[in-house]
Structure formats: structure tokens, C-alpha cells
Design a protein around this motif. Structure first.
Motif, PDB file in Angstrom:
ATOM      1  N   SER A  50       0.824  -1.212   0.000  1.00 30.14           N
ATOM      2  CA  SER A  50       0.000   0.000   0.000  1.00 30.14           C
ATOM      3  C   SER A  50       0.856   1.258   0.000  1.00 30.14           C
ATOM      4  O   SER A  50       0.529   2.250  -0.656  1.00 30.14           O
ATOM      5  CB  SER A  50      -0.924   0.031   1.217  1.00 30.14           C
ATOM      6  N   ARG A  54       0.649   4.243  -2.719  1.00 26.95           N
ATOM      7  CA  ARG A  54       0.420   5.635  -2.344  1.00 26.95           C
ATOM      8  C   ARG A  54       1.598   6.543  -2.674  1.00 26.95           C
ATOM      9  O   ARG A  54       1.467   7.755  -2.635  1.00 26.95           O
ATOM     10  CB  ARG A  54       0.082   5.725  -0.849  1.00 26.95           C
ATOM     11  N   GLN A  98      -9.633   1.310  -0.151  1.00 27.16           N
ATOM     12  CA  GLN A  98     -10.049   0.022   0.395  1.00 27.16           C
ATOM     13  C   GLN A  98     -11.526   0.009   0.781  1.00 27.16           C
ATOM     14  O   GLN A  98     -12.261  -0.878   0.393  1.00 27.16           O
ATOM     15  CB  GLN A  98      -9.180  -0.253   1.620  1.00 27.16           C
ATOM     16  N   ASP A 178      -6.514   0.227  -4.076  1.00 24.09           N
ATOM     17  CA  ASP A 178      -5.963  -0.309  -2.836  1.00 24.09           C
ATOM     18  C   ASP A 178      -6.957  -1.281  -2.211  1.00 24.09           C
ATOM     19  O   ASP A 178      -7.864  -0.867  -1.516  1.00 24.09           O
ATOM     20  CB  ASP A 178      -5.658   0.853  -1.882  1.00 24.09           C
ATOM     21  N   GLU A 179      -6.790  -2.548  -2.494  1.00 22.59           N
ATOM     22  CA  GLU A 179      -7.727  -3.585  -2.028  1.00 22.59           C
ATOM     23  C   GLU A 179      -9.180  -3.161  -2.223  1.00 22.59           C
ATOM     24  O   GLU A 179      -9.944  -3.097  -1.264  1.00 22.59           O
ATOM     25  CB  GLU A 179      -7.453  -3.908  -0.554  1.00 22.59           C
ATOM     26  N   VAL A 208      -3.613  -3.329  -5.506  1.00 27.81           N
ATOM     27  CA  VAL A 208      -3.056  -4.005  -4.340  1.00 27.81           C
ATOM     28  C   VAL A 208      -4.110  -4.973  -3.840  1.00 27.81           C
ATOM     29  O   VAL A 208      -5.282  -4.606  -3.720  1.00 27.81           O
ATOM     30  CB  VAL A 208      -2.711  -2.985  -3.231  1.00 27.81           C
TER      31      VAL A 208
END
Lengths: 257, 293
Positions: A50, A54, A98, A178-179, A208
Motif C-alpha cells: 500500500s 500511495r 479500500q 488499494d484492495e 493491491v
């Protein structure tokens, strides 16, 4: 965009290290990200994937005490150069988080947020982009009659699609995820994965995920992170069928992680 | 069986606690009820006797001649409250936004308690400072006696700052960081993020802070008496003296008797109703549009 199609690597990451105070979260990472492919980053929690994501739109700047070394070359330029236009960078490199995080505003205001932020407020233009981005995430049919409804009234899956539409509305080159499915059930996850597959015709996607099956299903390239290091990076088939590094093999076969 | 007894005993003590809390809660509410009944009982009969219209729209307050027009005081209260909000709300919101979104932690950790300390200063001290510095300043710069709508508005605007600032800070801090991240990640500046996402999300809390500040302004008495001049006339300008409903009660209660005294309670009734209406309107404004989850 047109210029991008010529270049193979849309992002070249060179010797990237990220520190949070004394702690080194990312160690000398090198990756070339291919345009209009899906690149998956896998690894156990806290491995730096992550943080890596980022770094690509400089969201780590928001974290107090974060420091970066190395280069991320995007659009022919190192994004850590002091004269980088951060607002423009983040427009071109969008991000889905996420947990779905639509703003507590109307659906219309959510999708057109990026446009308004960048001063593109002509009514017809906004409506055109609204239509196209909601269509791209397969939400237009469901939502076209309730564009003024509060986005928080949508289901989790709809909210995540809306967040994606919000990113697509400003026509980025790269979408960081991100997930994105971790708060969704399996059917919703499958639909989001289908969507990613459609989107890679136009966009470069970096995702991710802690879900290896997901990485294997959707991605063209996979990178395995462990303790801040990029252990192995290559075509997804190769990573999952004949990993070169022992640690990667342990992880993808489920012996570790 | 023994286990059953235990559960029964626990349920018994739960019920006891529930009942005693209920009694405490009701006694707090009953004070409000008693105050309401008392004020209305004392103030309503005279309003009925001389007519509601004469009370609310009459422009002359001459208690000795049985003339009980409250309009100058109603206008006065609304005017200074509005003035206080015009001064206090922008300053208060700006301070809260700065302290939450733009200053570093050390600055806000130092400034917030200092601002809250402002709320602890007795209102007579504000009035005194106003009388010593603000009133002479207005007299010299703008003319008139200095005892004026303007002076009262400024003093009240300062007095409601701590309320507005601390409640605004709390409601801005309650906005999830994921909203801010989402906005920044779309290429928004910090200020755009605040203006377009954070403030709308904090809206109901911000309005609550403004309502409480407004309540404080309209109810404030001592500081206003000291700087407002207190003439029972509808003020012709910002520099004219003004008398508020609360001042009217406080100034005359000490020597009033008979119908004069009842008329002061009637003033209380009017104040009560105005506060109710303002609260209701403000709540309505807060509830409009998107509600926070």
C-alpha cells in the motif's frame, strides 16, 4: 493519452525507498509498469504494497514524517521533482480506496467532483462525463433516475463503483486500487473484477490485493512484496506457476502468509 | 436454580438503576417545565388584558402610563443577535477551520484551551472592557455616544466565539479522514477539500454550534446593558442606543410592582417564544439536505 500509447512503460520506478520516521517501509523497489495492463501487487499485511501504491500519486505526502528516496518516472518526469504539479499528477493517477468513500453529497456531485475541482464546470460537459463514467462502471442504468440522491444511500458495491466513476470522470491515465474489493462480498467482487477487465482497454490499472486468486484472475503482471522489499516481479502466469524466488513460491502456494 | 436466582437479582438491580436514572432525568426536565409554567402564568394574563397586538407591535414602553409596547425591545434583541452572528460566525468558523485543517497539532493543542478559557470569563468583564475601550472608540471614530447597537453586537460577537469555535472544531474533527483522502486523491487542494467536502459533511454540527452561540447572544444581559445605551426606542442606526428584552427585565425588575412587574414577565414570555422559534428554524436548516450518517 495519444502520446502514452507509443510508450511501453507508463511508470518507471527506480530505487524507491519510503521511510516513516525511522522505519523503512519500502526498500529500493524497481518496477516498470506497462500501459493498459493490470499490475497486481501481493504480499502479507504490512509488506509495503500500500505504501508503494500511495507513493505513485504522492498520497504519502499527507502522512507526517514520511520521506521518499529514488524516482518514480511518469509521463517522462520524476514525480518527486519539486516543480511537480501535484494536482495534475493526482488527476492523471487516480485512486480507489479500500473502503468505499463517497462524499456525503449527491451522486451527481460525487461524480463531477473532480471536474469541479479542476474548474471544468460547464453544465453540458459535466453531464457528458457523468454519463460516460457511470456507464463505464455499469451504474448508469441503475442510477440515472436518482442522480440527486445522497451517495451514502447506495449499497457498498454501488458506492465502490461510484468511487471508480468519480476517478474515471477526470480521465486519468492510471488507476490505483488499494484492495478495492475487501469490503465486498464474492459476487460483487466478481463483478468489479469483470469491470477491471473492461477498463484496461483504456486505463493502466495497478491493484493491491491480499487475495492471491484475485491477482491470478485479473492481472497481467504481479509483484510480490515482503518486508518492504519487492521479492519478485513478472508476468502473472510465471509468478504463480514457476516463481523464481523461493519466498514467492512459499507465498503463492500458501505455505506462508 | 441458583443461577436463575443470580440472573433475577441482576435484573432487579438493573431495574433499580434504570428507575433512579429516570427520576434524575425527569427532575432535570421538570425544572424546565416549572420555569415555563411560572413565566407563562405570571406573564400571560396581562398580555391578554391589554391585547397581544399592543404588546408585540406597540412602540411605546411607558409602564407608569400602562403602555407596554415591546416592539423596540423585540427589534433590539433581534438586531444585536443578528449583529453578533454577523461578527461571530465568520470569525468562529474561520478559526475552527484553521485550527483543524491548516495549523499543525502543536498550535491547535495550545490555542483550543485558550479559546475555551474565553468562555469562562464573566460577562460583566466583557461589558466592562466594552465600556472602557470599545464604546469610546466608536464615539471617537463614528460619532454618537458610543453606547450603541454596534458596540453590543461586537461584544456579543466576541462572547459567542468560544461556543462556535469549540463546537465547530469537534464537528469538523468528526468528519472521517477518508473523505479528505478521496478529495485530495482527485487532485483537490486542501481548501477545496474543506469547502466542498468537509464543511458540508460537518454541516449539522456547525449549525448546532451557531444555534448555541445565537442562544447565548440573545440571552446575554449584563454585558449588553453596559454597552448598549438601553433607550427603549427602535434604533434608527447602528450607532443608536438599543434595549434588548433581557435588558428590559434586568433593568426594571428591581423596582417594578403590580402590572409593571407582570409586563416584565410578559417580556420573558416573548423572549421565550422567540428563542423557541429561532431554535426551530435553525434545526430545520440543519436537517435540510444531506444528513450525516
Amino acid at each position: 493519452m495519444a502520446e502514452m500509447t507509443q510508450r511501453e512503460n507508463i511508470i518507471e520506478v527506480k530505487f524507491l525507498s519510503v521511510f516513516y520516521g525511522q522505519f523503512q517501509a519500502l526498500k529500493n523497489v524497481n518496477i516498470n509498469v506497462q500501459a493498459r495492463k493490470i499490475t497486481a501487487l501481493i504480499g502479507p499485511s504490512g509488506c509495503g504494497k500500500s505504501t508503494f501504491l500511495r507513493a505513485l500519486n504522492r498520497m504519502n505526502d499527507l502522512i507526517e514524517g514520511a520521506r521518499t528516496e529514488g524516482q518514480v518516472v511518469f509521463d517522462g518526469k520524476d514525480i518527486f521533482e519539486p516543480d511537480t504539479d501535484l494536482l495534475e499528477l493526482r488527476r492523471k493517477v487516480g485512486m480507489v480506496f479500500q473502503r468505499p468513500n463517497p462524499f456525503p453529497l449527491s451522486i451527481f456531485d460525487n461524480v463531477t467532483y473532480g471536474l469541479r475541482v479542476h474548474g471544468q464546470t460547464a453544465r453540458g460537459f459535466m453531464e457528458e462525463r457523468l454519463f460516460r463514467s457511470l456507464q463505464a462502471v455499469n451504474l448508469w442504468d441503475e442510477l440515472q433516475d436518482k442522480l440527486q440522491a445522497n451517495a451514502l444511500s447506495l449499497t457498498g458495491e454501488q458506492q465502490q463503483r461510484l468511487c471508480l466513476a468519480r476517478v474515471l470522470a477526470v480521465e486519468p491515465d492510471v488507476v490505483l486500487m488499494d484492495e478495492p474489493c475487501s469490503a465486498l462480498d464474492p459476487t460483487a467482487t466478481a463483478r468489479i473484477e469483470d469491470l477491471m477487465y473492461q477498463l484496461k482497454e483504456k486505463y493502466t490499472i495497478i491493484i493491491v490485493t491480499h487475495n492471491m486468486q484475485q491477482a491470478a484472475r485479473v492481472s497481467d503482471y504481479t509483484g510480490y512484496f515482503l518486508l518492504g522489499e519487492l521479492v519478485e516481479f513478472g508476468e502473472t502466469d510465471q509468478i504463480f506457476t514457476s516463481p523464481r524466488d523461493r519466498r514467492t513460491e512459499d507465498y503463492v502456494t500458501g505455505r506462508f502468509g | 436454580m441458583a443461577g436463575g436466582n443470580m440472573i433475577a437479582r441482576h435484573e432487579g438491580s438493573d431495574r433499580l438503576i434504570k428507575i433512579s436514572l429516570l427520576v434524575v432525568a425527569f427532575s432535570a426536565v421538570s425544572v424546565l417545565v416549572i420555569i415555563t409554567i411560572f413565566i407563562f402564568e405570571q406573564g400571560l394574563p396581562i398580555m391578554m388584558k391589554y391585547g397581544l397586538k399592543n404588546f408585540l407591535l406597540g412602540q411605546n414602553w411607558f409602564p407608569s402610563e400602562k403602555s407596554f409596547g415591546l416592539l423596540p425591545m423585540i427589534v433590539g434583541s433581534l438586531l444585536v443577535t443578528l449583529g453578533a452572528l454577523v461578527i461571530g460566525v465568520p470569525l468562529g468558523l474561520a478559526s475552527a477551520i484553521f485550527l483543524t485543517e491548516f495549523s499543525n497539532r502543536r498550535v491547535s493543542r495550545f490555542l483550543k484551551p485558550v479559546i475555551e478559557l474565553l468562555a469562562g470569563i464573566p460577562s460583566v468583564v466583557y461589558g466592562f472592557l466594552g465600556l472602557m475601550f470599545l464604546v469610546p472608540f466608536i464615539r471617537e471614530k463614528f460619532g454618537g455616544s458610543g453606547l450603541s447597537v454596534l458596540a453590543a453586537s461586537i461584544i456579543l460577537g466576541i462572547m459567542i466565539l468560544p461556543t462556535i469555535i469549540s463546537i465547530s472544531i469537534d464537528s469538523i474533527r468528526a468528519v472521517p479522514d477518508s473523505y479528505r483522502e478521496g478529495s485530495i486523491a482527485l487532485g483537490a487542494t486542501r481548501w477545496q477539500t474543506v469547502r466542498m467536502v468537509v464543511l458540508p459533511a460537518a454541516r449539522s454540527g456547525l449549525v448546532a454550534g451557531i444555534i448555541l452561540g445565537m442562544g447565548r447572544a440573545i440571552g446575554e444581559t449584563m454585558a449588553v446593558i453596559m454597552v448598549a445605551g438601553n433607550a427603549a426606542d427602535i434604533p434608527g442606526s447602528l450607532l443608536a442606543p438599543v434595549r434588548t428584552l433581557t435588558s428590559n427585565i434586568a433593568l426594571e425588575m428591581a423596582y417594578a410592582s403590580g402590572e409593571h412587574r407582570e409586563a416584565l414577565f410578559a417580556t420573558g414570555v416573548v423572549l421565550f417564544v422567540i428563542i423557541m422559534i429561532l431554535n426551530f428554524l435553525a434545526n430545520l436548516a440543519a436537517r435540510k439536505q444531506y444528513r450525516k450518517k
